[in-house]
Design an enzyme around this catalytic site. Structure first.
Site, PDB file in Angstrom:
ATOM      1  N   ASP A  71       0.843  -1.199   0.000  1.00  0.00           N
ATOM      2  CA  ASP A  71       0.000   0.000   0.000  1.00  0.00           C
ATOM      3  C   ASP A  71       0.881   1.252   0.000  1.00  0.00           C
ATOM      4  OD1 ASP A  71       0.904  -0.087   2.589  1.00  0.00           O
ATOM      5  OD2 ASP A  71      -1.084   0.053   3.511  1.00  0.00           O
ATOM      6  N   SER A  72       2.225   1.061  -0.017  1.00  0.00           N
ATOM      7  CA  SER A  72       3.125   2.181  -0.296  1.00  0.00           C
ATOM      8  C   SER A  72       2.817   2.732  -1.689  1.00  0.00           C
ATOM      9  CB  SER A  72       4.593   1.741  -0.219  1.00  0.00           C
ATOM     10  OG  SER A  72       4.819   0.584  -1.001  1.00  0.00           O
ATOM     11  N   ASP A 110      -1.135  -6.300  -0.440  1.00  0.00           N
ATOM     12  CA  ASP A 110      -1.306  -5.653   0.871  1.00  0.00           C
ATOM     13  C   ASP A 110      -2.787  -5.372   1.135  1.00  0.00           C
ATOM     14  OD1 ASP A 110       0.240  -4.895   2.994  1.00  0.00           O
ATOM     15  OD2 ASP A 110       1.078  -3.115   2.022  1.00  0.00           O
ATOM     16  N   LYS A 140      -0.719  -9.464   2.819  1.00  0.00           N
ATOM     17  CA  LYS A 140       0.026  -8.938   3.964  1.00  0.00           C
ATOM     18  C   LYS A 140      -0.890  -8.027   4.759  1.00  0.00           C
ATOM     19  CE  LYS A 140       3.337  -5.582   3.685  1.00  0.00           C
ATOM     20  NZ  LYS A 140       2.749  -4.572   4.598  1.00  0.00           N
ATOM     21  N   GLU A 208       9.783  -3.752  10.189  1.00  0.00           N
ATOM     22  CA  GLU A 208      10.113  -2.440   9.626  1.00  0.00           C
ATOM     23  C   GLU A 208      10.665  -1.505  10.701  1.00  0.00           C
ATOM     24  OE1 GLU A 208       7.235  -0.655   7.010  1.00  0.00           O
ATOM     25  OE2 GLU A 208       8.353   1.229   6.901  1.00  0.00           O
TER      26      GLU A 208
HETATM   27  O1  KIV Z   1       3.588  -1.105   1.567  1.00  0.00           O
HETATM   28  C1  KIV Z   1       4.782  -1.440   1.541  1.00  0.00           C
HETATM   29  O2  KIV Z   1       5.520  -1.201   0.588  1.00  0.00           O
HETATM   30  C2  KIV Z   1       5.303  -2.135   2.700  1.00  0.00           C
HETATM   31  C3  KIV Z   1       6.774  -2.401   2.744  1.00  0.00           C
HETATM   32  C4  KIV Z   1       7.490  -1.184   3.138  1.00  0.00           C
HETATM   33  C5  KIV Z   1       7.092  -3.556   3.629  1.00  0.00           C
HETATM   34  O3  KIV Z   1       4.582  -2.454   3.581  1.00  0.00           O
END
Ligand code: KIV
Length: 291
Positions: A71-72, A110, A140, A208
Site C-alpha cells: 500500500d506504499s 497488501d 500482507k 520495519e
Molecule cells: O507497503 C509497503 O511497501 C510495505 C513495505 C514497506 C514492507 O509495507
C-alpha cells in the site's frame, strides 16, 4: 503470462545448491512452501514492491522471487501523502496488474487500512477479493498481537499471510514514522508480536524500522522467515520500495535505502532530449515515418 523462457530464467550460481529462490532453477510460480523451505536451508532472498505490470515484468525477468504490491503505492504511485487513503479497490486493481506482468514471483497483496481492522470476517472478505479478483498468492497485513485473530481465520481459510510489525505505516497518525522496539519493554513487545503472528500461522514477518540487534534476535527466535526493511542485515530476507531503491522517488528517502540507480534523472533527461528534438524539428526523422 506463461512460464519463463530459458533466457529469462535467472542464472544459477554454479555449485551453489543452497539457492533456489534467487539464482536457482525454479521456473514456475513460487509459492509460500518455497519460502518456508528457504528458511530451513538458510537461504536469504530479496523482495521488492511493484505496482504495475511493466515494472513487475522487469523484476520478474531479473529473478526477484517475491513482489509485494504494497500500500506504499499510496505515496509512491497514486500521489497520496500516506498509505492511509488507499482503498481495497485500488489494491485489487494494482495487484491484478502485477500478477498479469509476472510468471515466476510470488505476489503478495497488501490489505489497505480499513479493510481488516474490524475483525476476522472483514479481513477474510477483503483478502478473498485480492486472491480471487487479483490472483495474488498471499496477502500482507499490519499488526502483531492485535491482528492475530485475522491471521488465524485467513490461514484457516487457505490464504497465506505475511505479517508486518515494527513500524506499521497505516498507524502513522498514532505512531508517526519512528524506530520501533527501542528499550527493554518495547523490545519485549516486538518479540511477543512476532511470536503471536507466527503462532497465528503467518508464513513470514516483515520487520520495519527496528534496531538491527533486535531484528536478528527475532529472526533467531522464529521458525518462519523475517523480511527486514530498515532492520539491519540479520533478517532472512530484505524488502525495499522499488521507487526508492531505483531513485525515482522525489525528495529525501529514508537512511536505510540503498539507491541502485537514478531513474528520476535518467527519465527527466530523456524527456528533455525528446522535447528538444520536437521543438528543434529533429524528431521524427524519415526512419520514424511511414510512406
Ligand atoms: O507497503 C509497503 O511497501 C510495505 C513495505 C514497506 C514492507 O509495507
Amino acid at each position: 503470462m506463461t512460464q519463463l523462457s530459458a533466457a529469462q530464467t535467472p542464472q544459477h550460481t554454479p555449485g551453489d545448491g543452497s539457492r533456489a529462490l534467487y539464482g536457482g532453477r525454479i521456473n514456475r510460480r513460487i509459492t509460500v512452501r518455497d519460502i518456508t523451505a528457504a528458511k530451513e536451508r538458510g537461504e536469504k532472498w530479496p523482495m521488492l514492491t511493484a505496482y504495475d505490470a511493466t515494472t513487475a515484468s522487469v523484476f520478474d525477468e531479473a529473478g526477484i522471487p517475491v513482489m509485494l504490491v504494497g500500500d506504499s503505492a499510496g505515496n509512491c504511485h497514486l500521489g497520496y501523502e500516506t498509505t492511509v487513503p488507499v482503498t481495497l479497490d485500488e489494491m485489487t486493481m494494482l495487484s491484478a496488474a502485477v500478477v498479469r506482468g509476472t510468471s515466476r514471483a510470488l505476489i503478495v497483496g497488501d490489505l489497505p487500512f480499513g479493510s481488516y481492522q474490524e475483525g476476522p470476517v472483514q479481513a477474510l472478505r477483503s483478502a478473498t477479493r485480492l486472491v480471487k479478483e487479483a490472483g495474488v498468492g498471499a496477502v500482507k497485513l499490519e499488526g502483531g498481537e492485535r491482528s492475530h485473530r485475522q491471521i488465524e481465520l485467513l490461514v484457516e481459510s487457505g490464504i497465506p499471510v505475511m505479517a508486518h510489525i515494527g513500524l506499521t505505516p497505516q498507524s502513522v497518525n498514532s505512531m508517526g514514522y519512528r524506530v520501533q522496539g527501542r528499550g527493554e519493554e518495547a523490545a519485549q513487545q516486538l518479540l511477543r508480536d512476532a511470536k503471536a503472528v507466527q503462532d497465528a500461522g503467518a508464513f513470514a514477518v516483515v520487520l520495519e524500522l527496528v534496531p538491527a540487534e533486535l531484528a536478528a534476535e527475532v529472526t533467531r527466535t522464529l521458525h518462519v522467515p523475517t523480511v527486514g526493511i530498515g532492520a539491519g542485515s540479520g533478517t532472512d530476507a530484505q524488502v525495499l520500495v522499488w521507487t526508492d531503491m531505483l531513485g525515482l522517488t522525489g525528495g529525501r528517502v529514508p537512511k536505510f535505502v540503498k539507491q541502485y540507480a537514478d531513474l528520476r534523472k535518467v527519465m527527466g533527461d530523456a524527456a528533455k532530449a525528446y522535447a528538444e528534438d520536437v521543438v528543434g524539428g529533429t524528431f521524427p526523422q524519415d526512419e520514424h515515418a511511414v510512406h
